[in-house]
Structures are given as structure tokens and as C-alpha cells.
Design a protein around this motif. Structure first.
Motif, PDB file in Angstrom:
ATOM      1  N   ARG A  17      -2.617   7.854  46.994  1.00 13.45           N
ATOM      2  CA  ARG A  17      -2.905   9.091  47.719  1.00 13.45           C
ATOM      3  C   ARG A  17      -3.897   9.996  46.971  1.00 13.45           C
ATOM      4  NH1 ARG A  17       2.013  10.417  48.180  1.00 13.45           N
ATOM      5  NH2 ARG A  17       2.102  11.749  46.362  1.00 13.45           N
ATOM      6  N   GLU A  18      -3.781  10.043  45.651  1.00 13.01           N
ATOM      7  CA  GLU A  18      -4.583  10.987  44.865  1.00 13.01           C
ATOM      8  C   GLU A  18      -5.885  10.410  44.320  1.00 13.01           C
ATOM      9  OE1 GLU A  18      -3.832  14.223  44.760  1.00 13.01           O
ATOM     10  OE2 GLU A  18      -2.156  13.699  46.087  1.00 13.01           O
ATOM     11  N   ALA A  19      -6.156   9.154  44.536  1.00 11.00           N
ATOM     12  CA  ALA A  19      -7.407   8.549  44.062  1.00 11.00           C
ATOM     13  C   ALA A  19      -8.521   8.882  45.058  1.00 11.00           C
ATOM     14  CB  ALA A  19      -7.245   7.039  43.905  1.00 11.00           C
ATOM     15  N   ALA A  20      -9.392   9.799  44.682  1.00  8.41           N
ATOM     16  CA  ALA A  20     -10.431  10.297  45.593  1.00  8.41           C
ATOM     17  C   ALA A  20     -11.337   9.175  46.100  1.00  8.41           C
ATOM     18  CB  ALA A  20     -11.254  11.381  44.894  1.00  8.41           C
ATOM     19  N   PHE A  21     -11.694   8.247  45.234  1.00 12.20           N
ATOM     20  CA  PHE A  21     -12.591   7.162  45.647  1.00 12.20           C
ATOM     21  C   PHE A  21     -11.930   6.288  46.701  1.00 12.20           C
ATOM     22  CE2 PHE A  21     -14.906   3.052  44.585  1.00 12.20           C
ATOM     23  CZ  PHE A  21     -16.063   3.411  45.255  1.00 12.20           C
ATOM     24  N   LEU A  22     -10.638   6.012  46.537  1.00 19.41           N
ATOM     25  CA  LEU A  22      -9.917   5.216  47.545  1.00 19.41           C
ATOM     26  C   LEU A  22      -9.898   5.943  48.878  1.00 19.41           C
ATOM     27  CD1 LEU A  22      -6.772   3.706  45.826  1.00 19.41           C
ATOM     28  CD2 LEU A  22      -9.045   2.760  46.050  1.00 19.41           C
ATOM     29  N   SER A  23      -9.625   7.242  48.832  1.00 16.35           N
ATOM     30  CA  SER A  23      -9.613   8.037  50.066  1.00 16.35           C
ATOM     31  C   SER A  23     -10.974   8.001  50.741  1.00 16.35           C
ATOM     32  CB  SER A  23      -9.226   9.487  49.760  1.00 16.35           C
ATOM     33  OG  SER A  23      -7.905   9.543  49.301  1.00 16.35           O
ATOM     34  N   GLU A  24     -12.024   8.107  49.938  1.00 14.69           N
ATOM     35  CA  GLU A  24     -13.388   8.073  50.483  1.00 14.69           C
ATOM     36  C   GLU A  24     -13.671   6.747  51.185  1.00 14.69           C
ATOM     37  OE1 GLU A  24     -17.007   9.747  51.352  1.00 14.69           O
ATOM     38  OE2 GLU A  24     -15.389  10.743  50.270  1.00 14.69           O
ATOM     39  N   LEU A  25     -13.183   5.653  50.593  1.00 16.88           N
ATOM     40  CA  LEU A  25     -13.387   4.336  51.196  1.00 16.88           C
ATOM     41  C   LEU A  25     -12.443   4.077  52.364  1.00 16.88           C
ATOM     42  CD1 LEU A  25     -13.927   2.046  48.072  1.00 16.88           C
ATOM     43  CD2 LEU A  25     -15.633   2.715  49.768  1.00 16.88           C
ATOM     44  N   GLY A  26     -11.262   4.692  52.341  1.00 11.92           N
ATOM     45  CA  GLY A  26     -10.279   4.457  53.397  1.00 11.92           C
ATOM     46  C   GLY A  26      -9.209   3.445  53.028  1.00 11.92           C
ATOM     47  N   ILE A  27      -9.082   3.122  51.755  1.00 13.73           N
ATOM     48  CA  ILE A  27      -8.070   2.168  51.298  1.00 13.73           C
ATOM     49  C   ILE A  27      -6.711   2.841  51.285  1.00 13.73           C
ATOM     50  CG2 ILE A  27      -7.294   0.761  49.333  1.00 13.73           C
ATOM     51  CD1 ILE A  27     -10.318   0.484  48.596  1.00 13.73           C
ATOM     52  N   SER A  28      -5.696   2.151  51.821  1.00  7.64           N
ATOM     53  CA  SER A  28      -4.352   2.727  51.838  1.00  7.64           C
ATOM     54  C   SER A  28      -3.306   1.712  51.399  1.00  7.64           C
ATOM     55  CB  SER A  28      -4.023   3.273  53.224  1.00  7.64           C
ATOM     56  OG  SER A  28      -4.081   2.247  54.178  1.00  7.64           O
ATOM     57  N   LEU A  29      -2.237   2.232  50.850  1.00 10.26           N
ATOM     58  CA  LEU A  29      -1.101   1.417  50.434  1.00 10.26           C
ATOM     59  C   LEU A  29      -0.375   0.904  51.667  1.00 10.26           C
ATOM     60  CD1 LEU A  29       0.867   0.485  48.138  1.00 10.26           C
ATOM     61  CD2 LEU A  29       2.064   2.656  48.500  1.00 10.26           C
ATOM     62  N   VAL A  30      -0.028  -0.375  51.669  1.00  9.74           N
ATOM     63  CA  VAL A  30       0.794  -0.958  52.728  1.00  9.74           C
ATOM     64  C   VAL A  30       2.246  -0.974  52.285  1.00  9.74           C
ATOM     65  CG1 VAL A  30       1.281  -3.052  54.067  1.00  9.74           C
ATOM     66  CG2 VAL A  30      -1.088  -2.339  53.677  1.00  9.74           C
ATOM     67  N   ASP A  31       2.506  -1.546  51.091  1.00  9.61           N
ATOM     68  CA  ASP A  31       3.868  -1.653  50.581  1.00  9.61           C
ATOM     69  C   ASP A  31       3.810  -2.105  49.130  1.00  9.61           C
ATOM     70  OD1 ASP A  31       6.633  -1.561  50.591  1.00  9.61           O
ATOM     71  OD2 ASP A  31       6.910  -3.309  51.884  1.00  9.61           O
ATOM     72  N   CYS A  32       4.935  -1.972  48.428  1.00  8.48           N
ATOM     73  CA  CYS A  32       5.023  -2.466  47.058  1.00  8.48           C
ATOM     74  C   CYS A  32       6.480  -2.740  46.718  1.00  8.48           C
ATOM     75  CB  CYS A  32       4.414  -1.477  46.063  1.00  8.48           C
ATOM     76  SG  CYS A  32       5.277   0.096  45.933  1.00  8.48           S
TER      77      CYS A  32
END
Length: 145
Positions: A17-32
């Protein structure tokens, strides 16, 4: 695998949630779960290189961060993960509507975890592995941050 931090899920969710680069790309957690992590990305034109295939940097980013998420699931609460090194094999051209990534800890350790991640392109409901990452994740004390 054993999860030494009972709140590992919250830690991994926060990391996505807090990784700005991931948010910019649109990557999201599915499960762990203990020793593994899954993420996804809906492909948009910005994720493609000039030839129209999914950019290697996008594949490397989703694989690296998902591998880090898997590593965090087997890391004590007073420690965190930083990628020490990785190698990615680009197995075939990446085309599709979405990416799915699954990472698995191969060997947890006190100083380093060894993790692999597989990236799949999804097209017409079919998953095709397009890349595979092998990584070493350094385990560091939170006080070092």
C-alpha cells in the motif's frame, strides 16, 4: 513455513500500500501466507515498451516486490527486507490483459532469504509464464533503517 511475526499479513499489506512506485504502476497484493506472496497488475498502455509488449522493468518490479513480500512473511517483527540481488529470466514475449505474480521463499535464513518469483501474463483467461526471478533478500534490523 513458519511466520515468526503473527502480524506478517499487515506488514506485507502495508508494504504494498505504501510503496509509491507500485501505486504508480498499479501493482496490488492478491494474497500472502507463510513463505509466499501473490500480486497482480492490470496492463495499460504505459506498461508496454515501444514494440507493444510488457516492459521488462514492469516484470522485474512486480517480481522483486512480490518476492520481498514473501520474504517478509518469514521475517521477525523487529527486522525488514531489502533486496540484495536478483536475476530475472525473460522467458517469452509478455502480452496480455494482466500480470499475476507468485513468489515463494526457497530458504529462509537469519541474514538472507532466497526467494523465487514467477510472472504470468493473462490473456483470454489463460496464464502463460513470461518471466522468472531468483533473488537474495537481506534481513536487516529495523533500527538500521
Amino acid at each position: 513455513m513458519h511466520a515468526p511475526d503473527p502480524d506478517y499479513r499487515k506488514v506485507v499489506e502495508h508494504g504494498f500500500r505504501e510503496a509509491a512506485f507500485l501505486s504508480e504502476l498499479g501493482i496490488s497484493l492478491v494474497d500472502c501466507g507463510p513463505g509466499w506472496c501473490e500480486s497482480s497488475l492490470r496492463i495499460a498502455p504505459r506498461h508496454l515498451q515501444h514494440t507493444g509488449v510488457i516492459h521488462a522493468g514492469v516484470q522485474a518490479t512486480i517480481a522483486d516486490h512480490t518476492a520481498g513480500g514473501a520474504a517478509m512473511t518469514v521475517t521477525p517483527a523487529d527486522q525488514f527486507i531489502l533486496t540484495s540481488e536478483f536475476k530475472i529470466h525473460l522467458l517469452r514475449v509478455g502480452k496480455g490483459d494482466a500480470l499475476l505474480c507468485r513468489a515463494q521463499v526457497l530458504k529462509p535464513g537469519r541474514a538472507f532469504h532466497v526467494v523465487e518469483a514467477e510472472v504470468f501474463a493473462v490473456a483470454d483467461g489463460r496464464k502463460t509464464m513470461i518471466s522468472k526471478l531468483s533473488a537474495t533478500m537481506a534481513v536487516l534490523a529495523r533500527s538500521a533503517a
